[in-house]
Design a protein around this motif. Structure first.
Motif, PDB file in Angstrom:
ATOM      1  N   GLU A 103       8.836   6.663  -3.911  1.00 22.69           N
ATOM      2  CA  GLU A 103       8.089   7.909  -3.730  1.00 22.69           C
ATOM      3  C   GLU A 103       7.645   8.042  -2.262  1.00 22.69           C
ATOM      4  OE1 GLU A 103       7.617  10.147  -6.000  1.00 22.69           O
ATOM      5  OE2 GLU A 103       8.257   9.068  -7.802  1.00 22.69           O
ATOM      6  N   THR A 104       7.324   9.258  -1.885  1.00 19.12           N
ATOM      7  CA  THR A 104       6.912   9.475  -0.483  1.00 19.12           C
ATOM      8  C   THR A 104       5.430   9.155  -0.237  1.00 19.12           C
ATOM      9  OG1 THR A 104       6.431  11.796  -0.960  1.00 19.12           O
ATOM     10  CG2 THR A 104       8.642  11.261  -0.146  1.00 19.12           C
ATOM     11  N   THR A 105       4.591   9.287  -1.241  1.00 16.71           N
ATOM     12  CA  THR A 105       3.146   9.068  -1.078  1.00 16.71           C
ATOM     13  C   THR A 105       2.615   8.346  -2.287  1.00 16.71           C
ATOM     14  OG1 THR A 105       2.947  11.112   0.174  1.00 16.71           O
ATOM     15  CG2 THR A 105       0.903  10.157  -0.671  1.00 16.71           C
ATOM     16  N   TYR A 106       1.705   7.419  -2.033  1.00  8.85           N
ATOM     17  CA  TYR A 106       1.024   6.691  -3.096  1.00  8.85           C
ATOM     18  C   TYR A 106      -0.473   6.737  -2.838  1.00  8.85           C
ATOM     19  CZ  TYR A 106       5.608   4.763  -4.250  1.00  8.85           C
ATOM     20  OH  TYR A 106       6.928   4.617  -4.599  1.00  8.85           O
ATOM     21  N   ILE A 182       4.866   1.907   3.637  1.00 10.78           N
ATOM     22  CA  ILE A 182       5.571   0.846   2.911  1.00 10.78           C
ATOM     23  C   ILE A 182       7.058   1.207   2.776  1.00 10.78           C
ATOM     24  CG2 ILE A 182       5.050   1.816   0.629  1.00 10.78           C
ATOM     25  CD1 ILE A 182       4.745  -1.055  -0.386  1.00 10.78           C
ATOM     26  N   GLN A 183       7.923   0.236   2.773  1.00 14.50           N
ATOM     27  CA  GLN A 183       9.368   0.399   2.597  1.00 14.50           C
ATOM     28  C   GLN A 183       9.873  -0.617   1.559  1.00 14.50           C
ATOM     29  OE1 GLN A 183      10.774   0.022   6.718  1.00 14.50           O
ATOM     30  NE2 GLN A 183      11.893   1.958   6.426  1.00 14.50           N
ATOM     31  N   ALA A 184      10.887  -0.182   0.808  1.00 13.68           N
ATOM     32  CA  ALA A 184      11.568  -1.102  -0.126  1.00 13.68           C
ATOM     33  C   ALA A 184      12.947  -1.473   0.465  1.00 13.68           C
ATOM     34  CB  ALA A 184      11.731  -0.451  -1.483  1.00 13.68           C
ATOM     35  N   TYR A 185      13.381  -2.680   0.207  1.00  8.03           N
ATOM     36  CA  TYR A 185      14.714  -3.066   0.695  1.00  8.03           C
ATOM     37  C   TYR A 185      15.399  -3.845  -0.418  1.00  8.03           C
ATOM     38  CZ  TYR A 185      12.272  -7.461   1.798  1.00  8.03           C
ATOM     39  OH  TYR A 185      11.522  -8.611   1.730  1.00  8.03           O
ATOM     40  N   ASP A 186      16.783  -3.594  -0.508  1.00  8.31           N
ATOM     41  CA  ASP A 186      17.548  -4.254  -1.566  1.00  8.31           C
ATOM     42  C   ASP A 186      18.011  -5.619  -1.095  1.00  8.31           C
ATOM     43  OD1 ASP A 186      19.611  -3.722   0.150  1.00  8.31           O
ATOM     44  OD2 ASP A 186      20.391  -2.019  -0.981  1.00  8.31           O
ATOM     45  N   ALA A 202       7.123   5.219   2.946  1.00 11.19           N
ATOM     46  CA  ALA A 202       6.177   5.984   2.122  1.00 11.19           C
ATOM     47  C   ALA A 202       4.749   5.679   2.589  1.00 11.19           C
ATOM     48  CB  ALA A 202       6.348   5.622   0.648  1.00 11.19           C
ATOM     49  N   THR A 203       3.899   6.691   2.519  1.00  6.56           N
ATOM     50  CA  THR A 203       2.493   6.536   2.938  1.00  6.56           C
ATOM     51  C   THR A 203       1.639   6.136   1.752  1.00  6.56           C
ATOM     52  OG1 THR A 203       2.781   8.231   4.609  1.00  6.56           O
ATOM     53  CG2 THR A 203       0.508   7.680   3.985  1.00  6.56           C
ATOM     54  N   VAL A 204       0.815   5.143   2.002  1.00  3.65           N
ATOM     55  CA  VAL A 204      -0.059   4.630   0.946  1.00  3.65           C
ATOM     56  C   VAL A 204      -1.527   4.824   1.387  1.00  3.65           C
ATOM     57  CG1 VAL A 204      -0.699   2.649  -0.458  1.00  3.65           C
ATOM     58  CG2 VAL A 204       1.682   2.944   0.302  1.00  3.65           C
ATOM     59  N   HIS A 205      -2.331   5.519   0.569  1.00  2.23           N
ATOM     60  CA  HIS A 205      -3.769   5.703   0.788  1.00  2.23           C
ATOM     61  C   HIS A 205      -4.516   4.916  -0.273  1.00  2.23           C
ATOM     62  CE1 HIS A 205      -2.975   8.987   3.618  1.00  2.23           C
ATOM     63  NE2 HIS A 205      -2.099   9.459   2.725  1.00  2.23           N
ATOM     64  N   ILE A 206      -5.310   3.994   0.163  1.00  2.00           N
ATOM     65  CA  ILE A 206      -6.060   3.159  -0.778  1.00  2.00           C
ATOM     66  C   ILE A 206      -7.549   3.327  -0.495  1.00  2.00           C
ATOM     67  CG2 ILE A 206      -6.528   0.808  -1.553  1.00  2.00           C
ATOM     68  CD1 ILE A 206      -3.636   0.116  -0.876  1.00  2.00           C
ATOM     69  N   GLN A 207      -8.318   3.644  -1.513  1.00  2.00           N
ATOM     70  CA  GLN A 207      -9.775   3.784  -1.414  1.00  2.00           C
ATOM     71  C   GLN A 207     -10.422   2.570  -2.026  1.00  2.00           C
ATOM     72  OE1 GLN A 207     -11.352   7.427  -2.960  1.00  2.00           O
ATOM     73  NE2 GLN A 207     -13.379   6.538  -3.279  1.00  2.00           N
ATOM     74  N   VAL A 208     -11.407   2.046  -1.268  1.00  2.00           N
ATOM     75  CA  VAL A 208     -12.134   0.867  -1.742  1.00  2.00           C
ATOM     76  C   VAL A 208     -13.369   1.348  -2.481  1.00  2.00           C
ATOM     77  CG1 VAL A 208     -13.255  -1.291  -1.103  1.00  2.00           C
ATOM     78  CG2 VAL A 208     -11.295  -0.451   0.216  1.00  2.00           C
ATOM     79  N   ASN A 209     -13.448   1.081  -3.748  1.00  2.00           N
ATOM     80  CA  ASN A 209     -14.604   1.464  -4.554  1.00  2.00           C
ATOM     81  C   ASN A 209     -15.755   0.492  -4.351  1.00  2.00           C
ATOM     82  OD1 ASN A 209     -13.341   3.685  -5.533  1.00  2.00           O
ATOM     83  ND2 ASN A 209     -12.844   2.819  -7.544  1.00  2.00           N
ATOM     84  N   ASP A 210     -16.994   1.109  -4.313  1.00  2.00           N
ATOM     85  CA  ASP A 210     -18.202   0.336  -4.010  1.00  2.00           C
ATOM     86  C   ASP A 210     -18.796  -0.223  -5.288  1.00  2.00           C
ATOM     87  OD1 ASP A 210     -20.297  -0.734  -2.556  1.00  2.00           O
ATOM     88  OD2 ASP A 210     -21.515   1.082  -2.740  1.00  2.00           O
TER      89      ASP A 210
END
Length: 1008
Positions: A103-106, A182-186, A202-210
């Protein structure tokens, strides 16, 4: 072609596997594509044979999407797939044709202190090369970015499924969000990963929950506030706590709480503390409160905070920091009134300030401190032209018509005359022309309060007898000022303006005001305190009828003759006393400076000068606040108003306000000060009210000048001098000196010397004089044969005026002492008939400020020397002098001389001897007398210097002349027995003159 059998078994196996998977995952949606499957026997294949098994792949695939769709690839073991481009069969793929796909975005979420990231969508990489081994497998994921605290792990190579997890525990307070690619490779084309292919990034956005790991902490260790008793505050102070958690939920303070019980305070959710009831300083002077805080996760503050609230007594807004009594020393220029003043606003936010400073001087003179010269002198000082007649002068020998009027009983200020409704004065005939020449001016100072409904006359010119017509008058009626001006008879008998009415508050406010009426028929201009007022009503009337009746000018009432006809224009009120001739329409109030000037109008510059005060308020605006504060003065500078919106700027201007009195000898006494202040606040409901602040300026008593007149006070002149055209100068060596006495503290030898005394020193000063009066001591002057003369040209050149009568002469006008000296030197006394005159005495008195400071009375005595003309008695043997009684000749021995033949002997030596004896006796007597008088004068001078009293009889070094009359000498003849002829002796009339000039004694002999 080799025999080939369909791969039904394998197809059945695939379907069976799918069926088993469906049973195991009942909620899965399966997409199946049936392909032609062949079982190829490798032994039957040759390198040159192209075996087509009917399809490129044999697979059964199930897809897992966001709805938990699973993709399963089943490949029967032991089967080989024939590829179109393959020349031979091989157990490994020979080509990696496709790149993995992701996917392009996570978007992911991770809780701090955890390591697993929940991604949406899940991390799965697809490769179209599947199910080929290596080429269709996913060997890994690669994360791009600096210091990314995450790693990606492949869970299943064949399915491409992976996860992202934290390398270490994350802290939301340090970083709440992370973004990376992030990238995947075979696995490439073989175990060595050759020809490996990568997916797109692909762009990954991760939020850290408090998590709620921190408790609130107050910003301050303690809080303090001060409040004033008796007030309800919306906000006394604000406490504030913070929470270190990163999330909005746990970092916000949701509530505060006062832990201390039973206190009259409350705190809201924002930390604002206010009182719930009015506080009382006498009940409690300080409250100590404990306050805690809660975050939105219900965590309580780690430490509670202490709040101290001090209670102050009720704050009273006012001006503070200035003395209530401010002393002003005359002659010191300006005096700062409020150098340290500041405003106490009780911490109330103020948006604007208006302050009015008033200097109350209504009790000083005519409303303020002005020069107290006569009104006529003031007109001259202000530049008015000549021709002004003063109707209310200070009483004197020549202006005595005001003697009966009550005054202000003092000379510290202007001469003010009181009228109580019963007094009035008649102006002597000839002072003012019966028919004023137009244009003309009437000016007066008046203080008048609310009175009765009757007319109150200030000035009135009416018929002396019979008709009682008012030709012109100035009067007050119902707080209105009215000027009546009846025109003289003219050819045209028509209505003309006759009464001009002004409705003025000043007429009845019991304050002094200056009124000037410029009358130029048919218009009348009124100036009140320098401001112009137009009449609100003008009445018309016929001109007066021509008569030969004389008129009477009066002040304070109107002249009425009740034996004649009534006034043509008004009914005459009944007089309060009996008689046929009375005053009516009496004035009740105070008047001063009533003047009439005929032929000219007063200009505005002179009017302003007459009204201008010599004392008032002044302010020098600092440059930094000149534009921020607006300042306005009233016309006489007794009041000023400040307007500004900043307390500090207004205070600076207040500190520069000063009192100024430009008079050399100001009127001493109190000048009340009042500061009235109005403020506006942001909150009008709780805005403060500033009370008036009061104080006073004490103008100290000026050092009074002592005006001393000195000169020759006794001399003799021949009768011919008195009879000459020039006469005898009365004050040839007159000196006018003014001194003030100061107390000077003597310098002490040491700082602690208790014997420090104050020395009195006399200092000569210069100032003006406004009056000098020469009066005759004894009988009045007889105008038929004696007079006092003065050159009018010299008077006019110095701007002075002179008036004379049978009692003396008065010189008036404001001028220097030097000019007055020069004029007084020119006063001459003449007498045309001196036969019966032996002496004449005169007294000179000068004054300053309309009699406030008066000189000593300088008396001058002049003696007339009578001489006998020798030509009147040519034969002394036949004519005996009339002033010698006849005696009989007798034989006598004088001074040891034996006269053998007394008749023939010369009688001159005997007469000379007698004269010498008498003169020597007088000489000795005068020496003793002179020494005694000099010593006595010296003692009196020392005594006067110590007591500070005026000494009017000081010994003078001027010439003392004693003339011995021969008649008195020869009156001693009866005691002598010398046989000589008096006729012969009188041929040479002897006289002796003793003169004491500058402490030298001379005796002169001569013949008459």
């Amino acid at each position: 072609m080799l025999g080939v059998e369909p791969c039904f078994f394998n197809a059945s196996l695939c379907l069976f596997s799918i069926y088993i998977y469906i049973i195991w995952h009942s909620s899965t949606v399966i997409y199946i594509r049936f392909l032609n499957v062949y079982h190829c026997n490798p032994s039957s294949l040759t390198s040159r044979a192209l075996v087509r098994c009917g399809c490129e792949t044999v697979s059964c695939r199930c897809v897992r999407s966001r709805f938990l769709l699973n993709l399963c690839i089943l490949s029967p073991p032991g089967h080989y797939i024939l590829q179109n481009d393959a020349n031979s069969l091989s157990p490994f793929p020979t080509v990696n044709k496709h790149k993995p796909w992701i996917e392009t975005t996570y978007h992911g979420i991770i809780t701090e202190n955890d390591e697993k990231v929940l991604l949406d969508p899940p991390l799965i990489a697809l490769d179209k090369d599947a199910p080929l081994r290596y080429a269709g497998e996913i060997c890994g994921f690669r994360i791009h970015g600096q210091n990314v605290p995450f790693e990606a792990v492949v869970l299943d190579k064949s399915t491409g499924e992976g996860v992202i997890r934290a390398k270490d525990k994350l802290d939301c307070e340090l970083q709440k969000e992370h973004t990376f690619t992030i990238q995947a490779y075979d696995c490439g084309e073989g175990p060595d990963g050759a020809n490996m292919k990568k997916s797109h990034k692909a762009t990954v956005h991760i939020q850290v929950n408090d998590i709620n790991e921190y408790s609130p902490v107050f910003k301050e260790r303690s809080y303090k506030a001060t409040v004033i008793e008796g007030k309800n505050y919306d906000n006394i102070l604000k406490v504030e706590a913070v929470d270190a958690d990163c999330s909005f939920q746990y970092s916000q303070i949701c509530s505060y709480e006062i832990v201390t019980p039973d206190v009259p305070f409350t705190v809201d959710k924002d930390g604002n503390i206010k009182n719930t009831e009015k506080l009382n300083y006498s009940k409690e002077r300080m409250y100590k409160l404990t306050v805690t805080a809660y975050d939105c996760g219900k965590n309580r503050a780690s430490e509670d905070v202490l709040v101290k609230i001090n209670i102050k007594p009720t704050c009273k807004p006012s001006w503070q920091g200035f003395n209530k009594r401010i002393e002003y020393e005359p002659g010191t220029g300006t005096l700062a009134l409020f150098p340290s003043i500041h405003m106490e606003n009780c911490e109330e936010p103020i948006t604007s300030i208006q302050a009015t400073i008033e200097l109350e001087t209504s009790h000083i003179g005519k409303g303020c401190d002005r020069d107290t010269y006569s009104e006529k002198s003031l007109h001259k000082l202000c530049g008015a032209s000549a021709g002004t007649v003063e109707l209310l002068p200070s009483p004197s020998s020549t202006t005595n018509w005001t003697l009966g009027l009550p005054t202000d009983n003092g000379h510290d200020s202007d001469q003010v005359f009181e009228f109580n409704g019963t007094q009035a004065i008649k102006i002597p005939d000839g002072m003012v022309s019966s028919s004023l020449k137009e244009p003309f001016t009437v000016s007066v100072w008046m203080r008048h309060g609310p009175g009765a409904r009757e007319k109150e006359t200030i000035l009135c010119n009416s018929d002396k007898t019979e008709m009682n017509r008012h030709h012109y008058s100035l009067y007050v009626h119902n707080c209105r000022l009215v000027m009546l001006l009846r025109q003289d008879p003219t050819e045209a008998e028509s209505y003309k303006p006759a009464e001009f009415h002004w409705k003025l508050d000043q007429v009845c406010d019991k304050e002094w005001h200056h009124y000037v009426l410029n009358i130029e028929f048919p218009s009348v201009a009124l100036f009140v305190d320098g401001a112009t007022f137009e009449p609100f009503l003008v009445s018309e009337d016929y001109p007066l009828h021509a008569t030969k009746i004389d008129t009477q000018l009066t002040v304070g009432a109107c002249w009425q003759d009740f034996t004649g006809h009534e006034n043509e224009t008004e009914a005459v009120s009944q007089p309060s006393t009996g008689g046929s001739v009375h005053m009516t329409q009496f004035f009740r109030g105070s008047l001063a400076g009533l003047m009439i000037r005929s032929g000219k109008l007063e200009n505005k510059k002179v009017i302003d000068c007459l009204y201008t005060c010599k004392e008032g308020l002044d302010v020098q605006l600092p440059e930094d606040v000149a534009s921020a504060v607006k300042v306005q003065f009233n016309p006489n500078q007794s009041s000023l108003t400040l307007e500004g919106d900043d307390i500090e700027n207004v205070e600076k201007v207040m500190q520069h306000i000063s009192y100024l009195n430009s008079r050399q000898f100001p009127t001493p006494g109190i000048r009340h000060l009042r500061i009235s202040t109005t403020v506006k606040c942001f909150n009008e409901d709780s805005c403060i009210t500033m009370p008036d602040s009061e104080g006073y300026v004490m103008v100290l008593q000026p050092e009074e000048p002592k005006i001393s007149l000195s000169g020759i006070d006794h001399f003799a002149r021949g009768a011919s001098d008195f009879e000459s055209s020039e006469g005898v100068t009365l004050f040839p060596e007159l000196r006018i000196v003014s001194t003030i006495t100061r107390e000077v503290e003597a310098e002490a030898e040491g700082e602690d010397d208790p014997t420090v005394q104050e020395n009195v020193v006399s200092e000569e000063i210069m100032h003006n004089l406004d009056n000098c009066e020469v009066t005759v001591v004894g009988d009045d002057l007889d105008g038929e044969h004696e007079s006092l003369d003065l050159d009018l040209t010299q008077i006019q050149q110095r701007g002075l005026e002179m008036s004379s009568s049978n009692v003396g002469m008065i010189i008036t006008g404001v001028n220097t002492m030097a000019n007055y000296e020069q004029v007084l030197h020119l006063i001459r006394y003449r007498n045309w008939h001196t036969e019966a005159l032996f002496d004449r005495k005169f007294k000179l008195v000068c004054s300053e400020l309309n009699g406030r400071y008066i000189s000593n009375g300088f008396k001058v005595e002049v003696n007339v020397i009578h001489t006998t003309n020798p030509m009147d008695h040519a034969n002394n043997a036949m004519v005996q002098p009339q002033f010698i009684n006849p005696v009989h000749p007798a034989s006598v021995d004088l001074s040891g001389h034996n006269l053998v033949n007394a008749h023939q002997a010369s009688v001159v030596p005997s007469a000379a001897t007698i004269v010498i004896v008498v003169c020597v006796s007088f000489l000795v007597f005068m020496i003793i007398l002179g020494v005694f008088r000099i010593r006595a004068a010296h003692q009196r001078s020392m005594r006067d210097q110590e007591n500070g009293k005026e000494n009017e009889m000081d010994w003078d070094d001027s010439a003392l002349t004693i003339t011995v009359n021969p008649m008195e000498v020869w009156s001693m003849r009866t005691s002598l027995s010398s046989p000589f002829s008096l006729d012969t002796v009188m041929d040479t009339h002897a006289y002796c003159s003793l003169s004491c000039v500058e402490e030298e004694i001379f005796c002169t002999f001569g013949t008459l």
